[in-house]
Design a protein around this motif. Structure first.
Motif, PDB file in Angstrom:
ATOM      1  N   GLU A  92       0.822  -1.206   0.000  1.00  0.00           N
ATOM      2  CA  GLU A  92       0.000   0.000   0.000  1.00  0.00           C
ATOM      3  C   GLU A  92       0.861   1.262   0.000  1.00  0.00           C
ATOM      4  O   GLU A  92       0.583   2.229  -0.725  1.00  0.00           O
ATOM      5  CB  GLU A  92      -0.933   0.004   1.209  1.00  0.00           C
ATOM      6  N   ARG A  93       1.911   1.255   0.803  1.00  0.00           N
ATOM      7  CA  ARG A  93       2.792   2.420   0.863  1.00  0.00           C
ATOM      8  C   ARG A  93       3.515   2.647  -0.467  1.00  0.00           C
ATOM      9  O   ARG A  93       3.699   3.791  -0.897  1.00  0.00           O
ATOM     10  CB  ARG A  93       3.814   2.239   1.991  1.00  0.00           C
ATOM     11  N   ALA A  94       3.929   1.560  -1.103  1.00  0.00           N
ATOM     12  CA  ALA A  94       4.600   1.688  -2.397  1.00  0.00           C
ATOM     13  C   ALA A  94       3.656   2.286  -3.440  1.00  0.00           C
ATOM     14  O   ALA A  94       4.049   3.153  -4.225  1.00  0.00           O
ATOM     15  CB  ALA A  94       5.108   0.320  -2.854  1.00  0.00           C
ATOM     16  N   LEU A  95       2.412   1.842  -3.432  1.00  0.00           N
ATOM     17  CA  LEU A  95       1.427   2.381  -4.374  1.00  0.00           C
ATOM     18  C   LEU A  95       1.134   3.854  -4.093  1.00  0.00           C
ATOM     19  O   LEU A  95       0.974   4.653  -5.021  1.00  0.00           O
ATOM     20  CB  LEU A  95       0.135   1.560  -4.297  1.00  0.00           C
ATOM     21  N   LEU A  96       1.081   4.214  -2.826  1.00  0.00           N
ATOM     22  CA  LEU A  96       0.828   5.611  -2.473  1.00  0.00           C
ATOM     23  C   LEU A  96       2.003   6.505  -2.872  1.00  0.00           C
ATOM     24  O   LEU A  96       1.799   7.644  -3.313  1.00  0.00           O
ATOM     25  CB  LEU A  96       0.549   5.741  -0.977  1.00  0.00           C
ATOM     26  N   ARG A  97       3.228   6.006  -2.714  1.00  0.00           N
ATOM     27  CA  ARG A  97       4.391   6.781  -3.145  1.00  0.00           C
ATOM     28  C   ARG A  97       4.372   7.000  -4.659  1.00  0.00           C
ATOM     29  O   ARG A  97       4.676   8.100  -5.146  1.00  0.00           O
ATOM     30  CB  ARG A  97       5.686   6.067  -2.732  1.00  0.00           C
ATOM     31  N   LYS A  98       4.010   5.963  -5.382  1.00  0.00           N
ATOM     32  CA  LYS A  98       3.905   6.074  -6.841  1.00  0.00           C
ATOM     33  C   LYS A  98       2.834   7.082  -7.226  1.00  0.00           C
ATOM     34  O   LYS A  98       3.030   7.928  -8.119  1.00  0.00           O
ATOM     35  CB  LYS A  98       3.595   4.699  -7.435  1.00  0.00           C
ATOM     36  N   GLU A  99       1.675   7.031  -6.541  1.00  0.00           N
ATOM     37  CA  GLU A  99       0.590   7.952  -6.854  1.00  0.00           C
ATOM     38  C   GLU A  99       0.979   9.389  -6.513  1.00  0.00           C
ATOM     39  O   GLU A  99       0.666  10.330  -7.251  1.00  0.00           O
ATOM     40  CB  GLU A  99      -0.670   7.551  -6.080  1.00  0.00           C
ATOM     41  N   THR A 100       1.686   9.580  -5.410  1.00  0.00           N
ATOM     42  CA  THR A 100       2.147  10.914  -5.021  1.00  0.00           C
ATOM     43  C   THR A 100       3.092  11.478  -6.077  1.00  0.00           C
ATOM     44  O   THR A 100       3.010  12.669  -6.440  1.00  0.00           O
ATOM     45  CB  THR A 100       2.867  10.857  -3.659  1.00  0.00           C
ATOM     46  N   ARG A 101       3.991  10.631  -6.573  1.00  0.00           N
ATOM     47  CA  ARG A 101       4.930  11.069  -7.606  1.00  0.00           C
ATOM     48  C   ARG A 101       4.197  11.446  -8.899  1.00  0.00           C
ATOM     49  O   ARG A 101       4.506  12.465  -9.538  1.00  0.00           O
ATOM     50  CB  ARG A 101       5.949   9.966  -7.881  1.00  0.00           C
TER      51      ARG A 101
END
Length: 243
Positions: free
Chosen positions: A90-99
């Motif tokens: 979940e954190r990896a996906l959120l970092r990608k979405e933030t970028r």
């Protein structure tokens, strides 16, 4: 406005909570019920199986305690690893979405609008909804619509581990204490009866939480526990005779 429409209550129904944490709480409640159920069935299987091999109270107690501790630790470890893996994803996906929101905001806005349009909104309305939600909380709006993740309610692996361990232990204590404290002549019958009542309650609780028919869940739960105890008792009896 007609009288009927004036009497209509607008807003969430009492039995349909709409706050953001309800789904998370419901999952924890289900996990607690299932953990207790596992504790009841696995420990009952152990102590009933050992009682088929020996009537010695100390041996039954040692086997039951060992099964309780091993099961509780296994549940806690498994839940921690599983939830940690989910949280990392979940954190990896959120970092990608933030970028992506920082590097290509217009493309992300169009993508969000297309998601709402696919759900039935008119294109212009979908774009306006996407704009307003992005202005309010860009990451939250995109994470929920695209990923099904609430950035403010990520799963906690330690909480999951403790909840599983505690619920398993509480469930396991019932058959363990029952078979140890009951008189030798009534030990097996009292334990089986207590376990079946407890399994009926956990079956009813799981069905109630899931808003499904309780009768089927209770029968399924009780039958599974009865089968587990019958099999382990039979194996214990055979092993006890040969040893």
């Amino acid at each position: 406005m007609s009288t009927e429409s004036a009497d209509v209550q607008v807003g969430p129904h009492d039995d349909e909570p709409h706050d953001g944490g309800f789904a998370s709480r419901l999952n924890w409640l289900r996990a607690a019920v299932l953990g207790a159920n596992d504790g009841i069935v696995s420990t009952a299987g152990i102590v009933v199986g050992v009682s088929g091999a020996t009537s010695d109270r100390t041996q039954i107690l040692v086997a039951g305690v060992a099964g309780l501790v091993a099961g509780a630790m296994s549940m806690a470890t498994g839940e921690y690893v599983s939830v940690s893996t989910q949280r990392d994803s979940e954190r990896a996906l959120l970092r990608k979405e933030t970028r992506e929101l920082a590097e290509m905001p217009e493309e992300e806005l169009v993508e969000l609008a297309e998601i709402y349009a696919a759900k039935g909104l008119e294109p212009d309305l979908a774009l306006e909804v996407a704009r307003q939600l992005t202005a309010h909380d860009a990451l939250g709006a995109h994470a929920e619509a695209e990923l099904g993740i609430d950035p403010d309610a990520l799963t906690d692996p330690w909480q999951a581990a403790w909840a599983s361990m505690v619920s398993f232990t509480l469930g396991a204590l019932l058959p363990l204490l029952t078979i140890v404290l009951a008189p030798p002549g009534a030990r097996l019958g009292v334990t089986v009866g207590a376990v079946l009542v407890a399994l009926a309650l956990t079956g009813w609780a799981s069905a109630t939480l899931g808003r499904s028919p309780a009768g089927r869940a209770v029968v399924r739960n009780v039958a599974g526990g009865l089968l587990a105890m019958a099999v382990t008792y039979g194996i214990g009896s055979v092993v006890g005779v040969h040893l």
